[in-house]
Design a protein around this motif. Sequence first.
Motif, PDB file in Angstrom:
ATOM      1  N   ILE A 183      63.135   1.227  55.985  1.00 28.11           N
ATOM      2  CA  ILE A 183      64.204   0.535  56.722  1.00 28.11           C
ATOM      3  C   ILE A 183      64.276  -0.924  56.261  1.00 28.11           C
ATOM      4  O   ILE A 183      65.324  -1.393  55.826  1.00 28.11           O
ATOM      5  N   LEU A 199      66.393  -0.343  52.682  1.00 29.96           N
ATOM      6  CA  LEU A 199      67.761  -0.723  53.048  1.00 29.96           C
ATOM      7  C   LEU A 199      67.953  -2.227  52.926  1.00 29.96           C
ATOM      8  O   LEU A 199      68.910  -2.694  52.328  1.00 29.96           O
ATOM      9  N   VAL A 221      70.305   4.116  61.361  1.00 28.26           N
ATOM     10  CA  VAL A 221      70.462   2.745  60.871  1.00 28.26           C
ATOM     11  C   VAL A 221      71.315   2.743  59.619  1.00 28.26           C
ATOM     12  O   VAL A 221      72.245   1.946  59.470  1.00 28.26           O
ATOM     13  N   ARG A 222      71.018   3.680  58.723  1.00 28.54           N
ATOM     14  CA  ARG A 222      71.694   3.661  57.436  1.00 28.54           C
ATOM     15  C   ARG A 222      73.186   3.898  57.577  1.00 28.54           C
ATOM     16  O   ARG A 222      74.002   3.308  56.880  1.00 28.54           O
ATOM     17  N   GLY A 237      73.343  -0.741  58.945  1.00 20.88           N
ATOM     18  CA  GLY A 237      72.892  -0.249  57.645  1.00 20.88           C
ATOM     19  C   GLY A 237      73.719  -0.836  56.518  1.00 20.88           C
ATOM     20  O   GLY A 237      73.187  -1.259  55.483  1.00 20.88           O
ATOM     21  N   TYR A 242      70.093  -8.680  61.701  1.00 16.47           N
ATOM     22  CA  TYR A 242      69.882  -7.373  61.078  1.00 16.47           C
ATOM     23  C   TYR A 242      68.484  -7.255  60.485  1.00 16.47           C
ATOM     24  O   TYR A 242      67.797  -6.260  60.650  1.00 16.47           O
ATOM     25  N   ALA A 274      65.606  -4.754  61.689  1.00 21.61           N
ATOM     26  CA  ALA A 274      65.038  -3.772  60.760  1.00 21.61           C
ATOM     27  C   ALA A 274      63.514  -3.894  60.725  1.00 21.61           C
ATOM     28  O   ALA A 274      62.785  -2.896  60.761  1.00 21.61           O
ATOM     29  N   SER A 276      66.908   8.828  52.301  1.00 24.41           N
ATOM     30  CA  SER A 276      66.363   9.231  53.597  1.00 24.41           C
ATOM     31  C   SER A 276      65.155  10.160  53.447  1.00 24.41           C
ATOM     32  O   SER A 276      64.171  10.026  54.177  1.00 24.41           O
TER      33      SER A 276
END
Lengths: 334, 290
Positions: free
Chosen positions: A63, A67, A190-191, A196, A219, A223, A271
């Motif tokens: 995360i 990301l 989240v993504r 995301g 953000y 995260a 993922s």
Amino acid sequence: MPWPARLSSLEGRPPDESGMARGLVGVVALAMLVVVYGFTQGFQARLVADVLLWGSIATAWNIIGGLGGYVSLASHGFYGLGAYVAGMLLLQGAFDPIPAIIVTGVVAAVFGGLVGLPVLRLRGHYLILGSLAVAEALHQITLNVRLPGMGAGGVLQLPLVGLSLESFNRYFYLLLVGLWLVSLTIFTLVRTSRMGTGLLAIRQDEDAAAVLGVPTTRYKVMAFALTAGLTAMAGSVWGMWTTHIEPGQVFGLHIMIQVLVMTIVGGIGTSLGPTLGAFIVLWLGRRAGGLQEWSALAFGVGVLLVVRMAPQGLIDVAGRTARAALARLTRSSG
Amino acid sequence: MRAAVVIQTVVNGLLLGGIYSLVALGLTLIFGVLHVINLGHGALVTLGAYTGVVFVGLTGLDPLLALPVAALFGFLIGVVIERTVVDSLIGGPLFNSAVGTLAVDMVLVTLILLVFSPTPVPLDSVLSFESFRIGPLSIPVMRLAIFVIGGALGGSLALFLRRSRLGRSIRAVQMDPEAAALQGVNVRRTYAVTFGLGAALTSVAGLMVGTISAVRPTMGYDYLLVAFIVVILGGLGRPLGALVAAYLYGMAANLSVLLVGAGWTQAIAVGILLLLLLARPQGIFKGTDV
């Protein structure tokens, strides 16, 4: 300008995680879960349990790291934090395992948010060092401060939860399945959310993202908090299962190294990549068995090869191979 | 607290700083010029110490005589590592350089484990147990030697970077690789030479450190964090800054042990690192404008 112009951790094309690759890994993972639940004592059960545990930790790291592009090396800190917080909650006697895990996750997420606020102002190499320092600080606290329930050297000894050994193992196996699904769900949520997209923008160019109105601080701190909370929950499950928690073990840098390796082998930012990476790494490790040093050597060389030849991870390789094979198939049949 | 104890602690701190300076010189060069975070730095320290072990095993001579061998071997290994792995990480994703250098570390440490055993090996020089007294102060000869060598190497490195042709091209590449290339500097070769030099310095550091402590495959990890603290404190790519930072840090570490107890040494190191990063990431000296 002494720094390279771009400091973000990922550039270029996003990894190819086609629906097919994702579906394939998902189906195999589910099949293994079902098969293994039948005999939760043997070798395979341990392997799958470990894959679930490490898959969760690596997915949690993904995360902030995958990301957001922030190469945080604090996962071993959160893992140990979780093991200790949950352990102390259990020893107080006021909590059952599941509430203890949830409380631990919340505590660690709050901690992650509070720490993340100053630490995530660092970027690039400095963030690597700063996050390492956060983890090491937690480690040092358990070594030097006598917290309630601690034995000599910061060791926590927990009671066994449950009755027989078999039901005990089965119970924690199910907890790990739950943990993995929660991690995966949160990552996916989240993504696919606005957050995301914001994180991906931060990963590519944080300053530009901020100019365009992305609330970058919020953000990345969120995260980081999610990463911290999920990692700590994994640590809490592991701690309750093994019942013996030692600072050097739960705060070891080897945990962080494993997570990085699994993520890069599987596919950073995807993922299911981290879970695939966890499986590959753990399975190979088991196969090597007694040949500790040689397997570590082969492991190091393997990682170097992946970094050089397939920096997008093996899930990307699988995705592209599957797509190419499908294209060839449809061409020949049509 | 008696004054003599405090003075002895300060002197010990300076000598400890000498060790740190030696370990950090190579890193400030590598980290400062290549901008690759070398998490395998500890393995280079270990490699230097084992070079000494092999040298003594083969020749039976004093480990101090192995210094040129350690430097040369370190340089060669450094160039090989740069060519095979690090070169592809320069300017690339940060994540890859973290994982890549960690993998280098894993490979080197495992190789050492395979060849030698995990048991600590002594690497004693004739000077290892010598010390002399100045009034109430006791000064171990070997630590003083490390302090002097660290200072001398740091000074020569600074001179080399400022005065020599190669040193100037290293600094040019550090500032702007593209502009340096346009001026006729062979950037790729400069990277390899820089990493080699850094590895050579680190290897020398490992050998010297080995003579005052036992040699273990994992000994390098003891110095990894400290080396980064010193390098950042002193400013990236600044040998003289690294020297001063190492001395300050060594004294701070020893004085804090005097105040709060030995268990907290690492905690204090971590605290200093965090405060430093958050308050002044550009180092305590002039910014990273080298």
